[in-house]
Design an enzyme around this catalytic site. Structure first.
Site, mmCIF file in Angstrom:
data_model
loop_
_atom_site.group_PDB
_atom_site.id
_atom_site.type_symbol
_atom_site.label_atom_id
_atom_site.label_comp_id
_atom_site.label_asym_id
_atom_site.label_seq_id
_atom_site.Cartn_x
_atom_site.Cartn_y
_atom_site.Cartn_z
ATOM 1 N N HIS A 26 3.452 -1.560 -5.862
ATOM 2 C CA HIS A 26 4.624 -2.522 -5.754
ATOM 3 C C HIS A 26 3.836 -3.308 -7.267
ATOM 4 C CE1 HIS A 26 3.058 -3.506 -1.092
ATOM 5 N NE2 HIS A 26 4.622 -2.568 -1.212
ATOM 6 N N HIS A 76 11.072 -3.089 -3.494
ATOM 7 C CA HIS A 76 10.156 -2.651 -2.606
ATOM 8 C C HIS A 76 8.999 -2.338 -3.796
ATOM 9 C CE1 HIS A 76 8.360 -1.190 1.384
ATOM 10 N NE2 HIS A 76 6.412 -1.509 0.042
ATOM 11 N N GLU A 79 2.505 0.736 6.872
ATOM 12 C CA GLU A 79 2.958 1.836 6.039
ATOM 13 C C GLU A 79 1.944 3.147 5.462
ATOM 14 O OE1 GLU A 79 6.076 -0.611 3.059
ATOM 15 O OE2 GLU A 79 4.587 -0.832 2.107
ATOM 16 N N HIS A 128 0.736 4.920 -3.125
ATOM 17 C CA HIS A 128 1.545 3.246 -2.817
ATOM 18 C C HIS A 128 1.907 2.326 -3.413
ATOM 19 C CE1 HIS A 128 5.543 1.208 -1.126
ATOM 20 N NE2 HIS A 128 4.826 0.508 -0.786
HETATM 21 MN MN MN Z 1 4.578 -1.360 0.282
#
Ligand code: MN
Length: 278
Positions: A99, A167, A78, A97
């Site tokens: 989650h 996500h 990613e 980034h």
């Molecule tokens: Mn991700």
């Protein structure tokens, strides 16, 4: 503040370990930084759990998310999230980034993020949502194609945070510490917000309060105070990364460990964060 590549890589290793230690990311998720000396490059670890990242893991990328030198290890799939945001936003110097569990109730239902306490203002008044489905249909949900990263960056616009349906979240900032601060306190806010919804009627900050609170929270003083605290929490649990060690040297024989410049570590993280040698 860092002023050499060794120092940048150390700072970035700390950032990854901090967001992990504070419960924002686990095995997945990542923090990157733009090269302060070259706006067309950014730094990101090889594919590894953030809690374990050390300076020798850091790979240098172009903004197209191609490694500058052929890497000897696997890379995050990613990484285009980072490269495409750096392309779109010259003012962004670091990206996280994640989650975070705190955000899952929001990104699975579409509940807007609302700052419910002063430090939550760093997430912004109404950060946008992005749904990968809208442009790309059925995918494996990972943001791996440059056009997917560019789409996410467009959704971010001039905000500091974008919520990703089913996500997670991507957070941007003016430097590594700013991005870490926003990532941690927006996640705390999301947690409080959902608890508050269950407990009663939320009375959120006004737009004026959000603007004023965000400004003071990410002032240099606030960033230094939190960074020192979070680094000391790593130090107290023996989780500081080695300084300047290559990946080969890191698992360390005694002789390699002795070469580690303890003095420089001290300079970077201050006395309270001193690494215990055993
Ligand atoms: Mn991700």
């Amino acid at each position: 503040m860092p002023n050499s590549k060794d120092a940048f890589f150390y700072e970035l290793s700390l950032a990854n370990r901090i967001v992990s230690n504070e419960g924002i990311i686990d095995s997945f998720g990542h923090v990157s930084m733009r090269d302060p000396d070259d706006p067309n490059r950014y730094f990101l670890s090889r594919s590894r759990a953030p809690a374990l990242i050390e300076p020798g893991d850091i790979i240098e990328y172009t903004l197209d998310s191609d490694p500058v030198r052929p890497p000897s290890a696997s890379q995050y799939s990613e990484r285009v999230i980072h490269g495409e945001i750096y392309k779109a936003r010259p003012d962004v110097m670091a990206v996280c980034h994640h989650h975070s569990p705190a955000f899952m109730p929001l990104v699975t239902t579409g509940i807007d993020y609302v700052p419910v306490f002063h430090l939550g203002a760093t997430g912004g008044a109404k950060p946008p949502f992005w749904d990968q489905r809208d442009e790309f249909g059925d995918t494996n949900m990972l943001v791996v194609k440059p056009e997917e990263g560019a789409s996410l960056a467009r959704a971010l616009g001039n905000h500091w945070m974008v919520l990703m349906w089913r996500h997670g979240v991507t957070v941007a900032g003016r430097n590594v510490r700013d991005t870490v601060f926003r990532s941690i306190y927006s996640a705390r806010n999301a947690d409080y917000q959902m608890q508050a919804r269950a407990a009663g009627t939320i009375q959120p900050l006004t737009p004026g309060e959000i603007e004023l609170c965000a400004k003071i929270a990410t002032s240099t003083t606030g960033l230094e105070r939190t960074w020192e605290h979070w680094v000391s929490r790593l130090a107290h649990s023996n989780q500081l990364p080695p300084y300047g060690a290559s990946r080969k040297a890191a698992p360390a024989k005694r002789s390699a460990a002795k070469k580690s410049p303890k003095k420089t570590v001290k300079q970077t993280v201050k006395k309270t964060a001193k690494r215990k040698r055993r």
